[in-house]
Design a protein around this motif. Structure first.
Motif, PDB file in Angstrom:
ATOM      1  N   GLY A  24     -22.953 -36.249 -56.834  1.00  0.00           N
ATOM      2  CA  GLY A  24     -23.160 -37.640 -57.043  1.00  0.00           C
ATOM      3  C   GLY A  24     -21.959 -38.591 -57.822  1.00  0.00           C
ATOM      4  O   GLY A  24     -22.060 -39.727 -58.038  1.00  0.00           O
ATOM      5  N   ASP A  25     -21.073 -37.607 -58.069  1.00  0.00           N
ATOM      6  CA  ASP A  25     -19.720 -38.297 -58.923  1.00  0.00           C
ATOM      7  C   ASP A  25     -18.639 -38.741 -57.914  1.00  0.00           C
ATOM      8  O   ASP A  25     -18.607 -38.350 -56.864  1.00  0.00           O
ATOM      9  CB  ASP A  25     -19.298 -37.149 -59.867  1.00  0.00           C
ATOM     10  N   GLU A  26     -17.681 -39.553 -58.677  1.00  0.00           N
ATOM     11  CA  GLU A  26     -16.683 -40.067 -57.770  1.00  0.00           C
ATOM     12  C   GLU A  26     -15.798 -38.774 -57.667  1.00  0.00           C
ATOM     13  O   GLU A  26     -15.793 -37.899 -58.522  1.00  0.00           O
ATOM     14  CB  GLU A  26     -15.976 -41.249 -58.789  1.00  0.00           C
ATOM     15  N   PRO A  27     -15.309 -38.810 -56.278  1.00  0.00           N
ATOM     16  CA  PRO A  27     -14.601 -37.538 -55.884  1.00  0.00           C
ATOM     17  C   PRO A  27     -13.168 -37.348 -56.490  1.00  0.00           C
ATOM     18  O   PRO A  27     -12.058 -37.642 -55.715  1.00  0.00           O
ATOM     19  CB  PRO A  27     -14.644 -37.684 -54.398  1.00  0.00           C
ATOM     20  N   PHE A  28     -13.181 -36.841 -57.704  1.00  0.00           N
ATOM     21  CA  PHE A  28     -11.720 -36.746 -58.202  1.00  0.00           C
ATOM     22  C   PHE A  28     -11.959 -35.353 -59.007  1.00  0.00           C
ATOM     23  O   PHE A  28     -12.773 -34.880 -59.631  1.00  0.00           O
ATOM     24  CB  PHE A  28     -11.517 -37.711 -59.425  1.00  0.00           C
ATOM     25  N   GLY A  29     -10.735 -34.358 -58.822  1.00  0.00           N
ATOM     26  CA  GLY A  29     -10.782 -33.147 -59.501  1.00  0.00           C
ATOM     27  C   GLY A  29      -9.614 -32.952 -60.010  1.00  0.00           C
ATOM     28  O   GLY A  29      -8.574 -33.832 -59.337  1.00  0.00           O
ATOM     29  N   GLU A  42     -10.108 -26.725 -65.772  1.00  0.00           N
ATOM     30  CA  GLU A  42     -10.414 -27.552 -64.770  1.00  0.00           C
ATOM     31  C   GLU A  42     -11.663 -28.356 -64.806  1.00  0.00           C
ATOM     32  O   GLU A  42     -12.289 -27.983 -65.601  1.00  0.00           O
ATOM     33  CB  GLU A  42     -10.594 -26.569 -63.497  1.00  0.00           C
ATOM     34  N   GLU A  43     -11.502 -29.312 -64.140  1.00  0.00           N
ATOM     35  CA  GLU A  43     -12.627 -30.343 -64.488  1.00  0.00           C
ATOM     36  C   GLU A  43     -12.610 -31.329 -63.120  1.00  0.00           C
ATOM     37  O   GLU A  43     -11.783 -31.329 -62.160  1.00  0.00           O
ATOM     38  CB  GLU A  43     -12.265 -31.165 -65.422  1.00  0.00           C
ATOM     39  N   HIS A  44     -13.747 -31.985 -63.038  1.00  0.00           N
ATOM     40  CA  HIS A  44     -14.037 -33.137 -61.772  1.00  0.00           C
ATOM     41  C   HIS A  44     -14.567 -34.238 -62.750  1.00  0.00           C
ATOM     42  O   HIS A  44     -15.048 -34.127 -64.054  1.00  0.00           O
ATOM     43  CB  HIS A  44     -14.842 -32.496 -60.782  1.00  0.00           C
ATOM     44  N   ASN A  45     -14.476 -35.342 -61.882  1.00  0.00           N
ATOM     45  CA  ASN A  45     -15.078 -36.639 -62.537  1.00  0.00           C
ATOM     46  C   ASN A  45     -16.784 -36.434 -62.790  1.00  0.00           C
ATOM     47  O   ASN A  45     -17.336 -35.729 -62.190  1.00  0.00           O
ATOM     48  CB  ASN A  45     -15.217 -37.928 -61.715  1.00  0.00           C
ATOM     49  N   ARG A  46     -17.184 -37.079 -63.911  1.00  0.00           N
ATOM     50  CA  ARG A  46     -18.498 -36.802 -64.364  1.00  0.00           C
ATOM     51  C   ARG A  46     -19.164 -38.508 -64.650  1.00  0.00           C
ATOM     52  O   ARG A  46     -19.576 -38.362 -65.710  1.00  0.00           O
ATOM     53  CB  ARG A  46     -18.673 -35.815 -65.495  1.00  0.00           C
ATOM     54  N   ARG A 147      -7.747 -35.241 -46.641  1.00  0.00           N
ATOM     55  CA  ARG A 147      -9.034 -34.667 -47.124  1.00  0.00           C
ATOM     56  C   ARG A 147      -9.550 -35.559 -48.346  1.00  0.00           C
ATOM     57  O   ARG A 147     -10.816 -35.806 -48.368  1.00  0.00           O
ATOM     58  CB  ARG A 147      -8.755 -33.196 -47.484  1.00  0.00           C
ATOM     59  N   VAL A 148      -8.672 -36.267 -49.086  1.00  0.00           N
ATOM     60  CA  VAL A 148      -9.044 -37.044 -50.127  1.00  0.00           C
ATOM     61  C   VAL A 148      -9.600 -38.254 -49.651  1.00  0.00           C
ATOM     62  O   VAL A 148     -10.787 -38.755 -49.988  1.00  0.00           O
ATOM     63  CB  VAL A 148      -7.936 -37.040 -51.215  1.00  0.00           C
ATOM     64  N   HIS A 149      -8.766 -38.621 -48.524  1.00  0.00           N
ATOM     65  CA  HIS A 149      -9.408 -39.964 -47.773  1.00  0.00           C
ATOM     66  C   HIS A 149     -10.740 -39.812 -47.617  1.00  0.00           C
ATOM     67  O   HIS A 149     -11.642 -40.760 -47.765  1.00  0.00           O
ATOM     68  CB  HIS A 149      -8.674 -40.436 -46.833  1.00  0.00           C
ATOM     69  N   ASP A 150     -11.100 -38.800 -46.947  1.00  0.00           N
ATOM     70  CA  ASP A 150     -12.274 -38.704 -46.355  1.00  0.00           C
ATOM     71  C   ASP A 150     -13.600 -38.407 -47.439  1.00  0.00           C
ATOM     72  O   ASP A 150     -14.493 -39.060 -47.324  1.00  0.00           O
ATOM     73  CB  ASP A 150     -12.418 -37.158 -45.469  1.00  0.00           C
ATOM     74  N   LEU A 151     -13.148 -37.793 -48.513  1.00  0.00           N
ATOM     75  CA  LEU A 151     -13.966 -37.846 -49.627  1.00  0.00           C
ATOM     76  C   LEU A 151     -14.501 -39.329 -50.225  1.00  0.00           C
ATOM     77  O   LEU A 151     -15.773 -39.734 -50.365  1.00  0.00           O
ATOM     78  CB  LEU A 151     -13.303 -36.899 -50.579  1.00  0.00           C
ATOM     79  N   HIS A 152     -13.369 -39.982 -50.347  1.00  0.00           N
ATOM     80  CA  HIS A 152     -13.752 -41.311 -50.655  1.00  0.00           C
ATOM     81  C   HIS A 152     -14.462 -42.064 -49.628  1.00  0.00           C
ATOM     82  O   HIS A 152     -15.339 -42.938 -50.084  1.00  0.00           O
ATOM     83  CB  HIS A 152     -12.358 -42.120 -50.925  1.00  0.00           C
ATOM     84  N   ARG A 153     -14.320 -41.983 -48.438  1.00  0.00           N
ATOM     85  CA  ARG A 153     -15.070 -42.357 -47.271  1.00  0.00           C
ATOM     86  C   ARG A 153     -16.488 -42.166 -47.665  1.00  0.00           C
ATOM     87  O   ARG A 153     -17.502 -42.917 -47.419  1.00  0.00           O
ATOM     88  CB  ARG A 153     -14.587 -42.132 -45.903  1.00  0.00           C
ATOM     89  N   ARG A 154     -16.807 -41.026 -47.690  1.00  0.00           N
ATOM     90  CA  ARG A 154     -18.121 -40.498 -47.632  1.00  0.00           C
ATOM     91  C   ARG A 154     -18.822 -40.728 -49.011  1.00  0.00           C
ATOM     92  O   ARG A 154     -20.092 -41.252 -49.062  1.00  0.00           O
ATOM     93  CB  ARG A 154     -17.832 -38.957 -47.833  1.00  0.00           C
ATOM     94  N   PHE A 155     -17.929 -41.026 -50.182  1.00  0.00           N
ATOM     95  CA  PHE A 155     -18.518 -41.462 -51.425  1.00  0.00           C
ATOM     96  C   PHE A 155     -19.195 -42.775 -51.026  1.00  0.00           C
ATOM     97  O   PHE A 155     -20.150 -43.355 -51.635  1.00  0.00           O
ATOM     98  CB  PHE A 155     -17.651 -41.314 -52.689  1.00  0.00           C
TER      99      PHE A 155
END
Length: 159
Positions: A24-29, A42-46, A147-155
């Motif tokens: 459920g977070d913004e798709p950044f890693g 390593e981390e992703h947005n929270r 791939r990153v574009h698709d993650l943002h579309r899905r978000f």
């Protein structure tokens, strides 16, 4: 120039962005790699909990400040699925981290948000070099941008 080893870490950034999206977070890693090629953190947005400052790159800068010497920080590379925002770029500079390699640029993200009528970010997107003119920065890496574009579309589709 982005090499094969760089791509391995960038793929991991995209995987972390996928994990963020699944939670459920913004798709950044992002990942932090030492000068010797060792994966350090390593981390992703929270941000799903409401604190929009919980960016992966900021977390890595804080981790580096607590665990690495200034020389180790300078030799390290931060890989990320998206170009640092101004907040994260400033943290990168204040901590003294080295090279930055990103998949998608802030300009690309702005375009993607506009094409799906998503609200713009509350902070103006600026290229990293506008914040850190001395930084060694590489990106975008077009091999992975879709791939990153698709993650943002899905978000944003889920909102």
């Amino acid at each position: 120039m982005v090499g094969h080893g760089d791509l391995r870490y960038l793929h991991r950034c995209v995987e972390l962005a996928e994990e963020a999206l699944a939670g459920g977070d913004e798709p950044f890693g992002a990942v932090l790699v030492g000068g010797d090629g060792t994966l350090l953190a390593e981390e992703h947005n929270r941000t799903a909990g409401g604190d929009k400052t919980q960016h992966a790159e900021l977390a890595l800068a804080r981790w580096a400040a607590a665990h690495l010497t200034p020389a180790e920080r300078e030799a390290a590379t931060v890989y990320t699925s998206g170009e640092h925002c101004p907040m994260c770029a400033a943290a990168h500079g204040w901590v003294g981290l080295g090279r930055i390699v990103y998949v998608a640029s802030s300009a690309q993200l702005e375009g993607w948000l506009a094409e799906i009528d998503a609200p713009p970010p509350p902070v103006r997107a600026l290229p990293i070099r506008d914040i850190l003119p001395w930084a060694e920065v590489e990106g975008p890496v077009y091999k992975l941008t879709e791939r990153v574009h698709d993650l943002h579309r899905r978000f944003y589709a889920a909102r």
